[in-house]
Design an enzyme around this catalytic site. Sequence first.
Site, PDB file in Angstrom:
ATOM      1  N   ASP A 155       0.847  -1.189   0.000  1.00 36.34           N
ATOM      2  CA  ASP A 155       0.000   0.000   0.000  1.00 36.34           C
ATOM      3  C   ASP A 155       0.881   1.237   0.000  1.00 36.34           C
ATOM      4  O   ASP A 155       2.025   1.187   0.430  1.00 36.34           O
ATOM      5  CB  ASP A 155      -0.833   0.051   1.285  1.00 36.34           C
ATOM      6  CG  ASP A 155      -1.946  -0.968   1.267  1.00 36.34           C
ATOM      7  OD1 ASP A 155      -2.341  -1.383   0.167  1.00 36.34           O
ATOM      8  OD2 ASP A 155      -2.408  -1.346   2.353  1.00 36.34           O
ATOM      9  N   LYS A 177      -3.528   3.919  -3.245  1.00 37.76           N
ATOM     10  CA  LYS A 177      -3.832   5.141  -3.984  1.00 37.76           C
ATOM     11  C   LYS A 177      -2.532   5.842  -4.327  1.00 37.76           C
ATOM     12  O   LYS A 177      -1.682   6.034  -3.484  1.00 37.76           O
ATOM     13  CB  LYS A 177      -4.665   6.073  -3.096  1.00 37.76           C
ATOM     14  CG  LYS A 177      -6.133   6.078  -3.452  1.00 37.76           C
ATOM     15  CD  LYS A 177      -6.872   7.077  -2.611  1.00 37.76           C
ATOM     16  CE  LYS A 177      -7.545   6.369  -1.456  1.00 37.76           C
ATOM     17  NZ  LYS A 177      -8.251   7.236  -0.537  1.00 37.76           N
ATOM     18  N   ALA A 239      -0.907   2.774  13.954  1.00 36.25           N
ATOM     19  CA  ALA A 239      -0.770   4.238  13.981  1.00 36.25           C
ATOM     20  C   ALA A 239      -1.087   4.817  15.355  1.00 36.25           C
ATOM     21  O   ALA A 239      -0.407   5.737  15.819  1.00 36.25           O
ATOM     22  CB  ALA A 239      -1.679   4.861  12.931  1.00 36.25           C
ATOM     23  N   MET A 293      -8.891   7.456  10.398  1.00 38.85           N
ATOM     24  CA  MET A 293      -9.631   7.923   9.217  1.00 38.85           C
ATOM     25  C   MET A 293     -10.657   8.976   9.613  1.00 38.85           C
ATOM     26  O   MET A 293     -11.795   8.948   9.160  1.00 38.85           O
ATOM     27  CB  MET A 293     -10.325   6.734   8.524  1.00 38.85           C
ATOM     28  CG  MET A 293      -9.348   5.697   8.050  1.00 38.85           C
ATOM     29  SD  MET A 293     -10.114   4.225   7.359  1.00 38.85           S
ATOM     30  CE  MET A 293     -10.392   3.253   8.823  1.00 38.85           C
ATOM     31  N   GLY A 322       2.287  10.679  11.569  1.00 37.92           N
ATOM     32  CA  GLY A 322       2.991  10.383  12.816  1.00 37.92           C
ATOM     33  C   GLY A 322       4.177   9.471  12.605  1.00 37.92           C
ATOM     34  O   GLY A 322       4.163   8.622  11.723  1.00 37.92           O
TER      35      GLY A 322
HETATM   36  N1  SAH Z   1      -3.572  -0.629   9.496  1.00 39.91           N
HETATM   37  C1  SAH Z   1      -3.287   0.752   9.796  1.00 39.91           C
HETATM   38  C2  SAH Z   1      -4.493   1.644   9.644  1.00 39.91           C
HETATM   39  C3  SAH Z   1      -5.017   1.730   8.243  1.00 39.91           C
HETATM   40  S1  SAH Z   1      -6.382   2.836   8.100  1.00 39.91           S
HETATM   41  C4  SAH Z   1      -2.700   0.841  11.209  1.00 39.91           C
HETATM   42  O1  SAH Z   1      -2.711  -0.139  11.951  1.00 39.91           O
HETATM   43  O2  SAH Z   1      -2.211   1.904  11.559  1.00 39.91           O
HETATM   44  C5  SAH Z   1      -5.587   4.324   7.620  1.00 39.91           C
HETATM   45  C6  SAH Z   1      -5.659   5.331   8.734  1.00 39.91           C
HETATM   46  O3  SAH Z   1      -4.640   5.054   9.678  1.00 39.91           O
HETATM   47  C7  SAH Z   1      -5.414   6.751   8.308  1.00 39.91           C
HETATM   48  O4  SAH Z   1      -6.576   7.346   7.816  1.00 39.91           O
HETATM   49  C8  SAH Z   1      -4.988   7.381   9.613  1.00 39.91           C
HETATM   50  O5  SAH Z   1      -6.095   7.652  10.437  1.00 39.91           O
HETATM   51  C9  SAH Z   1      -4.214   6.259  10.253  1.00 39.91           C
HETATM   52  N2  SAH Z   1      -2.761   6.382  10.025  1.00 39.91           N
HETATM   53  C10 SAH Z   1      -1.975   5.531   9.346  1.00 39.91           C
HETATM   54  N3  SAH Z   1      -0.688   5.935   9.395  1.00 39.91           N
HETATM   55  C11 SAH Z   1      -0.664   7.061  10.119  1.00 39.91           C
HETATM   56  C12 SAH Z   1       0.362   7.946  10.547  1.00 39.91           C
HETATM   57  N4  SAH Z   1       1.647   7.746  10.220  1.00 39.91           N
HETATM   58  N5  SAH Z   1       0.017   9.016  11.304  1.00 39.91           N
HETATM   59  C13 SAH Z   1      -1.260   9.234  11.650  1.00 39.91           C
HETATM   60  N6  SAH Z   1      -2.273   8.422  11.279  1.00 39.91           N
HETATM   61  C14 SAH Z   1      -1.987   7.351  10.527  1.00 39.91           C
END
Ligand code: SAH
Length: 496
Positions: A155, A177, A239, A293, A322
């Site tokens: 991804d 995307k 995250a 999200m 982050g």
């Molecule tokens: N599987 C991922 C989440 C996927 S959904 C996980 O465990 O983190 C995608 C969402 O994750 C984004 O819309 C955002 O809300 C969050 N996200 C992913 N990476 C991020 C980051 N580096 N900083 C802040 N939010 C993040």
Amino acid sequence: GAMKLAVASDGGAPFVVRRLRQMLEGRLGPEWAEWMDAAKRFRQAVRALALSRSETEARYERFFAATVEPERLRARVPTADEIATWLAPGGDETGGGERAPLGQVVALPVEPRAGQGSGPRPGLVSLVGAGPGDPGLLTVRARQRLLSADAIVYDRLAAPALPPDLCDEVELHCVGKEAGRHPVPQQEINALLVRLAASGRRTVRLKGGDPFVYGRGSEEAETLRRAGIPYEIVPGVTAAIGAAACAGIPVTHRGEAVRVTLVTAHESAKGNGPQVRWDLLAQDPHATVVGYMGVSSLPEVAAKLQAAGMPASTPAALVSQGTTAAQRVVVSTIARLHATGVAAGIRPPAIFVIGPTVRRAAALDWFVSRPLSGERLGVFARPDGLAQALDVAGAEVVETPRPLGPAARVAIGAAPLTGWILRGVEEVEALEEERGMPSLEPGVRAICVGRAAAERARALGWARVQELVEDAGPEAIVASIVHGEGRSAATAAREA
Ligand code: SAH
């Protein structure tokens, strides 16, 4: 398994021994253990035939030649049919039988249900969490699986964590995307995973964060299970945990927050999925809510929480990108977070964090206090400790082989770089071939060690060249980046 390899230097150079071991551990995947077992069984079967020494050796040779790809250090377990052919009378004649080189085996037609019939053994699919963006947060196992993969399906959010030193032959499939392109639909991703694995390729499905946290990893695992394909889950730093830690927000704190809720704000906005009980979440003052999200649904979420009794003054934060050099944090209250975030230009990917421990962010600002925070620096790999020194000083480091391979280009392209450290004219020239890349242009500093490198960079038209003394070691390089020109931008961003 039963295979043991020894690497030694007679005590003369333990540092290379360590690196060679790591390199071999990364390249030799778990299939070597199965291969060794198959070899043991084959030897027993050959010995039971009580053949002459030359007939015996010829069979061993057959086994080895058909199952090992020496250049790529790959092995596969032979099929029962192959073993029968090699053991049969005349099995020592070279050129006979159904011997196929490894490349051809991989290209055999795909069986509808892998693992049955005469197709190749399906490859293991590893559903791997890449962590939240900082490549240093990839797990040891994730790195091992990536290094031994034949194909990687990743991804966009996972791209920065792709190890730049993957071998050039690995197939890279981006399904996230990308600018101007729609994401690949989930069903197509599922089908791609099945197809790759069924053709015998060892496959990694690399996802941002953790595969089972809003990552649809469980749907992919179920598809693989139904198709009879072996799979495993390699958890990743999600995250909520990674971004909160780097924003200085402890998701629990004794006496202050004793519960953490991960929630997707998106789900509640759609209205057809499982609903979020914001009313219940609003009732618990000793808890942290982390929303995924959620940037666009924040006004609605804040309204629901306050309507259900959450005080308007409850501390709340937005953390975007982050753990990375581009991380931005906005701290406010639940009532004002959205407006503050919009004013600050916060963009996805971002999480919101609501709860009493958000107050601690101001004091626990370790992440932005590191001297090189905000820097995303490229450096060609060399065993001199520079990459580690930069990392410890707080830079996000993209350490690439020279010349760059396809995986390195994906990792570099995942986010803008702030500079590239060039130790000598050869490195300036090696990077020159990549100059068109968007993450390198414009404005990336060429941080050149030595007059000759700096002059070459200027001659090649680099707009911003920083010149360091000829014999600058890792510590001196770090110090001069901290104080050098061009730091002002990163420092300003950090202070903002
Ligand atoms: N599987 C991922 C989440 C996927 S959904 C996980 O465990 O983190 C995608 C969402 O994750 C984004 O819309 C955002 O809300 C969050 N996200 C992913 N990476 C991020 C980051 N580096 N900083 C802040 N939010 C993040």
